[in-house]
Design a protein around this motif. Structure first.
Motif, PDB file in Angstrom:
ATOM      1  N   GLU A   1      19.658   4.936 -77.766  1.00  0.00           N
ATOM      2  CA  GLU A   1      19.064   4.265 -79.075  1.00  0.00           C
ATOM      3  C   GLU A   1      17.802   5.116 -79.237  1.00  0.00           C
TER       4      GLU A   1
ATOM      5  N   LYS B   1      13.797   5.659 -80.647  1.00  0.00           N
ATOM      6  CA  LYS B   1      12.603   4.778 -80.137  1.00  0.00           C
ATOM      7  C   LYS B   1      11.881   5.551 -81.235  1.00  0.00           C
ATOM      8  N   GLU B   2      11.153   4.418 -81.833  1.00  0.00           N
ATOM      9  CA  GLU B   2      10.101   4.443 -83.307  1.00  0.00           C
ATOM     10  C   GLU B   2       9.081   3.477 -82.717  1.00  0.00           C
TER      11      GLU B   2
ATOM     12  N   GLN C   1       5.727   1.982 -83.658  1.00  0.00           N
ATOM     13  CA  GLN C   1       5.360   1.271 -84.383  1.00  0.00           C
ATOM     14  C   GLN C   1       4.518  -0.799 -83.320  1.00  0.00           C
TER      15      GLN C   1
ATOM     16  N   HIS D   1       9.433   1.260 -80.599  1.00  0.00           N
ATOM     17  CA  HIS D   1      10.435   0.060 -80.524  1.00  0.00           C
ATOM     18  C   HIS D   1      12.209   0.428 -80.730  1.00  0.00           C
TER      19      HIS D   1
ATOM     20  N   ARG E   1      15.635   1.463 -82.362  1.00  0.00           N
ATOM     21  CA  ARG E   1      16.736   2.020 -83.380  1.00  0.00           C
ATOM     22  C   ARG E   1      17.482   2.363 -83.252  1.00  0.00           C
TER      23      ARG E   1
ATOM     24  N   SER F   1      20.902   3.943 -84.514  1.00  0.00           N
ATOM     25  CA  SER F   1      21.356   5.397 -86.499  1.00  0.00           C
ATOM     26  C   SER F   1      21.958   4.679 -87.452  1.00  0.00           C
TER      27      SER F   1
ATOM     28  N   ASP G   1      19.421   2.634 -89.429  1.00  0.00           N
ATOM     29  CA  ASP G   1      18.196   2.315 -89.175  1.00  0.00           C
ATOM     30  C   ASP G   1      17.537   3.020 -89.271  1.00  0.00           C
ATOM     31  N   LEU G   2      18.363   3.580 -89.140  1.00  0.00           N
ATOM     32  CA  LEU G   2      17.662   5.789 -88.809  1.00  0.00           C
ATOM     33  C   LEU G   2      18.429   6.092 -91.400  1.00  0.00           C
TER      34      LEU G   2
ATOM     35  N   ARG H   1      19.083  -8.360 -78.930  1.00  0.00           N
ATOM     36  CA  ARG H   1      19.636  -6.847 -80.127  1.00  0.00           C
ATOM     37  C   ARG H   1      20.807  -7.151 -79.447  1.00  0.00           C
TER      38      ARG H   1
END
Length: 928
Positions: free
Chosen positions: A6, A8-9, A11, A16, A18, A20, A22-23, A129
């Motif tokens: 995964e 990581k973002e 926030q 969080h 995330r 691929s 999502d990007l 998830r």
């Protein structure tokens, strides 16, 4: 192509997870890294799922739509992704993941269900998830991967006919150490003389396994087999067609005490498509035979087991097959009648000889009439084969029984094929060690058992040459037809005429005769009489000393002990009164001893030293004793040893009978107590006879010193005092005994196992008929020259001696055959490697209808197989050569006369860890 679990973002003050998607990332397939396809097909999926080693990933993917672009399936395979479907794929697994699961499934025994759920946890363990559900797709990919790997290793891609041209059993890994005409047998093998022809036999084992059940899930229309009959499982359509004509057939009956187990296995059969499986494997090396495994619909029927057996022999051109089956005594009946009714493709060739045997562990519970004819121990030309290899194969398959039981029919067969293939492969890889282990074990054993047999025979030959010839003729006649009317030379006679009362009467008469003899023995004014009296007193001392060691005694026993001591003290005093006549220098010699000898204890006359020539140092005998007194004692000690051996063997045979009688006839506490009292008396007689022999042997050792005489009169150890059909516990049995003792709250060392005299009870096994027979050694006292003169009223040797001689001969023959067989198996294995290397060379350039890139790949794969086969031949030949040379030395000469250099230590490269820790990478990827 690698994925990360995964991204990581940061926030809201924490990271969080995330993906691929999502990007906004998209994966371009079919172009070089960094290139975009200008003609992306509209069918490119936005929710493509890829299973990789680090989890389950949802991605957006763009396939290449350029003119001449490969199919979507080919594009996925080009980047190392295996698609779940061949049309519009939405799911794929990386080849790296499939390789890893294949390894863990076969070696670490990890089920696909657990492996897949482990991948889901790698995605996210909180459940917030959840991974997209792809378990059915993963199962399909794994199944196809297994099948394609088997096809690749068998060289099907090199054949112009492809998969469609695959023959039955062609995907199986065959046993290269078993005889295969045209491959690893010499030219003219079929014309070999009888004394050599037995090495070209095929030995196979058959058995049923009721743990490998199959539930009635799915149907064959929905779940077909990918390679029907191509490997180990039989082609199901033909199999079921044959079974449909025998639907009302009963199960095979059993003559053994395992019958209750068969009945239990078939309980709870409701809802099952298969109650188990039957299988055929080679007996010597335990590899599953091609086309020799299949489902059992209900129980163990002739129709099932016959079909599997005959299917495993399709195309056989050998002359003799030795078939092992735990119920061979029943299965062999009407065998040829059933064989004639089999389908044409399963018919056996005319002239094939079948020998039926029962595995060694399964034979003892059979009725007595089965023990000789169906025993491997008494069958010529089988070496040390035990026939239990198919049972060891079940231990490999059974770990997967639970997961296989819930599979559909096609998945079940494909999975069993893969498991059997891996089992065969790891045993093939280990042939270098397994055959070496067998030969290293067999060489010293053939020396030991051959010399033991020749010593036994030499001890009999002097006075019983004619009987030996009769015994030899009896064995040869029985071996020609074990099931005929000839007397079984390996069967102990049943003595039912003599009852326990008869035994008690005989023992009482012998005791009375001994009392009369002792009471009548008066000192005579002759050296021999003096010595005989001294030896008699020493024997009385042994008996009294044994009685004094009794840990508990009744008032009557205590009174009897005191009476014996009084009588013994009088005998000692009478001997000492005349001792100066025959040993005039004894008093002076005793007075000269430093430190002084202890004073005699008249309260314990059994401890008083009785001085005879053997009690003195050799240098003092001439000055202490009259001339010839030493030689006279030597003669008497020799006779004493012979008498003691005969008495010991007689009492051991009596003990054997008493045990047999008690086990068969005694019931109730009263009868058991009486029989135990009798057995205690027999044991006392055995102890006294043993003590008499040890005293005679010690006297001879003192008089003669070490010498050749000790090869006939050997030192009597505790483990030597056993019946002719008793044996010492082996290490495994001792370990089991120790575990049982610990569970019972006793010490594991057996320190509580002492008799009423405080002596340790030896760990022996009585009446063992088959298990361990090949490594059993009869105690030397049964074949000593001093011990073979026991005859019956007709002047013939006791029947037990004949049986033990026959068994000793069989043991020596089987171990010698084992050396010959293993050496031949090594030769076959090396020749098979050379043949297989040549076969792969012939496959290199067969395909002319493929692209240059694929042709290069096929050639590279084939060359790798050629190199591996030749490396095996070279490595194994070098590893085996020293031991094969030692084996040739043993086989070249008569074993009893072989030079002692055969016992010299030899270093071998024996990788013990490889027995279970087989290398797997090569099998999983490139090996055939």
């Amino acid at each position: 192509m690698t994925f990360y679990i995964e991204v990581k973002e940061w926030q809201d003050g924490f990271f969080h997870a995330r993906g691929s998607k999502d990007l906004g990332l998209r994966f371009q397939i079919g172009h070089h890294k960094g290139e975009d396809c200008p003609l992306v097909p509209l069918s490119s999926p936005n929710d493509f799922v890829v299973l990789d080693n680090n989890g389950i990933h949802e991605i957006d993917i763009d396939f290449c739509g350029c003119l001449g672009a490969p199919s979507q399936v080919a594009q996925l395979l080009n980047v190392g992704w295996y698609p779940a479907t061949s049309k519009d794929p939405q799911t794929a697994a990386t080849l790296s993941l499939l390789r890893r699961f294949h390894t863990l499934n076969l070696k670490a025994r990890l089920p696909a269900y657990d492996f897949y759920n482990g991948l889901a946890l790698l995605r996210n363990g909180s459940g917030l998830r959840p991974a997209p559900a792809r378990l059915p797709q993963f199962m399909h990919m794994v199944r196809e991967y297994r099948h394609l790997q088997m096809c690749k290793r068998a060289g099907r891609i090199h054949d112009i006919r492809g998969l469609a041209g695959t023959a039955l059993g062609e995907l199986a890994v065959v046993c290269r150490a078993c005889p295969q005409p045209g491959i690893n047998l010499p030219e003219g093998w079929e014309n070999a003389p009888p004394d050599i022809a037995w090495i070209y036999r095929l030995l196979v084992s058959e058995d049923a396994n009721f743990k490998m059940k199959g539930r009635d899930h799915s149907t064959r229309d929905k779940d077909p087999t990918l390679g029907p009959g191509w490997a180990y499982m039989v082609a199901n359509d033909d199999y079921l067609k044959h079974l449909s004509t025998h639907i009302d057939q009963d199960e095979i009956s059993h003559c053994v005490s395992f019958a209750a187990l068969w009945s239990a296995n078939n309980k709870r059969a409701k809802g099952l498509r298969a109650s188990g499986v039957g299988s055929v494997s080679c007996s010597r090396h335990e590899l599953f035979r091609p086309r020799g495994t299949g489902d059992l619909q209900k129980g163990e029927k002739y129709s099932n087991m016959d079909y599997l057996f005959f299917s495993s022999l399709i195309g056989i051109t050998l002359l003799t097959v030795v078939a092992s089956y735990d119920i061979a005594c029943q299965w062999s009946r009407n065998f040829w009648a059933r064989a004639s009714a089999m389908p044409a493709k399963l018919k056996l060739p005319a002239g094939l000889t079948m020998l039926f045997k029962v595995p060694k562990f399964h034979l003892p519970p059979h009725v007595k009439s089965c023990h000789g004819p169906y025993s491997f121990n008494y069958t010529k030309g089988v070496g040390r084969t035990d026939g239990e290899g198919v049972e060891r194969n079940w231990s490999w398959l059974n770990w997967a029984a639970r997961s296989i039981s819930v599979m559909g029919p096609g998945s079940r067969e494909d999975t069993i094929d893969d498991l059997c293939g891996f089992s065969n492969w790891r045993k093939t890889v280990d042939l270098g060690n397994s055959l070496l282990r067998k030969l290293v074990l067999a060489i010293p054993q053939v020396m030991i058992h051959s010399r033991t047999f020749h010593a036994f025979t030499d001890g009999l030959r002097g006075e019983h040459e004619a009987e030996l010839r009769d015994w030899d003729a009896l064995i040869r006649e029985w071996e020609r037809d074990p099931l005929g009317s000839a007397i079984n030379p390996f069967e102990y006679p049943v003595v039912e005429a003599e009852t326990m009362a008869d035994v008690m009467k005989r023992i009482s008469e012998e005791d009375h005769a001994r009392v009369v003899k002792d009471g009548a023995s008066a000192l005579q004014v002759k050296p021999a009489g003096f010595l005989l009296a001294g030896i008699d007193i020493q024997e009385d001392q042994l008996a009294v000393a044994l009685e004094a060691k009794r840990r508990t005694r009744t008032t009557i026993q205590a009174t009897e002990l005191q009476r014996k001591r009084t009588v013994l003290l009088g005998k000692v005093a009478a001997l000492q009164d005349v001792q100066n006549t025959y040993m005039p220098g004894l008093r002076q010699w005793i007075a000269q001893q430093e430190p002084p000898l202890p004073a005699p204890d008249n309260s314990r006359p059994e401890t008083i030293k009785i001085f005879l020539p053997s009690s003195l140092p050799a240098a003092a005998r001439e000055t202490v004793c009259l001339p010839q007194l030493t030689q006279n004692e030597d003669d008497l000690r020799q006779a004493q040893a012979g008498d003691a051996l005969r008495e010991l063997r007689s009492n051991l045979r009596t003990r054997t009978f008493a045990h047999q009688f008690k086990r068969k006839h005694m019931g109730g506490q009263g009868m058991y107590t009486k029989s135990q009292s009798l057995q205690d008396g027999i044991e006392d007689r055995i102890r006294i006879a043993s003590a008499r022999y040890r005293a005679a042997w010690a006297g001879l050792l003192a008089l003669r010193g070490p010498g050749d005489w000790q090869t006939v009169l050997q030192e009597l150890r505790a483990e030597d005092v056993r019946g002719i059909n008793e044996r010492v516990m082996n290490d495994e049995e001792k370990a089991d005994n120790k575990k049982a003792r610990l569970l019972a709250g006793l010490t594991g060392d057996g320190s509580e196992d002492v008799d009423e005299y405080g002596e340790a009870i030896p760990l022996t096994v009585l009446f063992n008929l088959e298990t361990g027979e090949g490594t059993r050694h009869a105690s030397w006292l049964w074949y000593s020259t001093m011990g073979v003169g026991e005859v019956d009223a007709d002047g013939k040797l006791h029947a037990d001696i004949r049986v033990e001689w026959s068994k000793a001969r069989a043991r020596a023959d089987r171990w010698r055959e084992e050396v010959v067989l293993v050496e031949e198996e090594m030769r076959r294995t090396l020749q098979y490697c050379q043949w297989k290397a040549q076969w792969w060379e012939e496959q290199l350039d067969l395909r002319q209808d493929v692209t240059p890139e694929l042709a290069e790949g096929l050639r590279a794969y084939g060359l790798e197989q050629v190199a591996r086969e030749r490396a095996w031949a070279e490595n194994w030949d070098a590893k085996w050569q020293p031991v094969r040379a030692r084996a040739a030395m043993v086989l070249r000469d008569d074993v009893e006369d072989v030079d002692e250099q055969v016992f010299a230590p030899i270093e071998v490269d024996l990788e013990e860890d490889a027995r279970e820790d087989y290398e797997f990478d090569d099998f999983n990827e490139e090996e055939a």
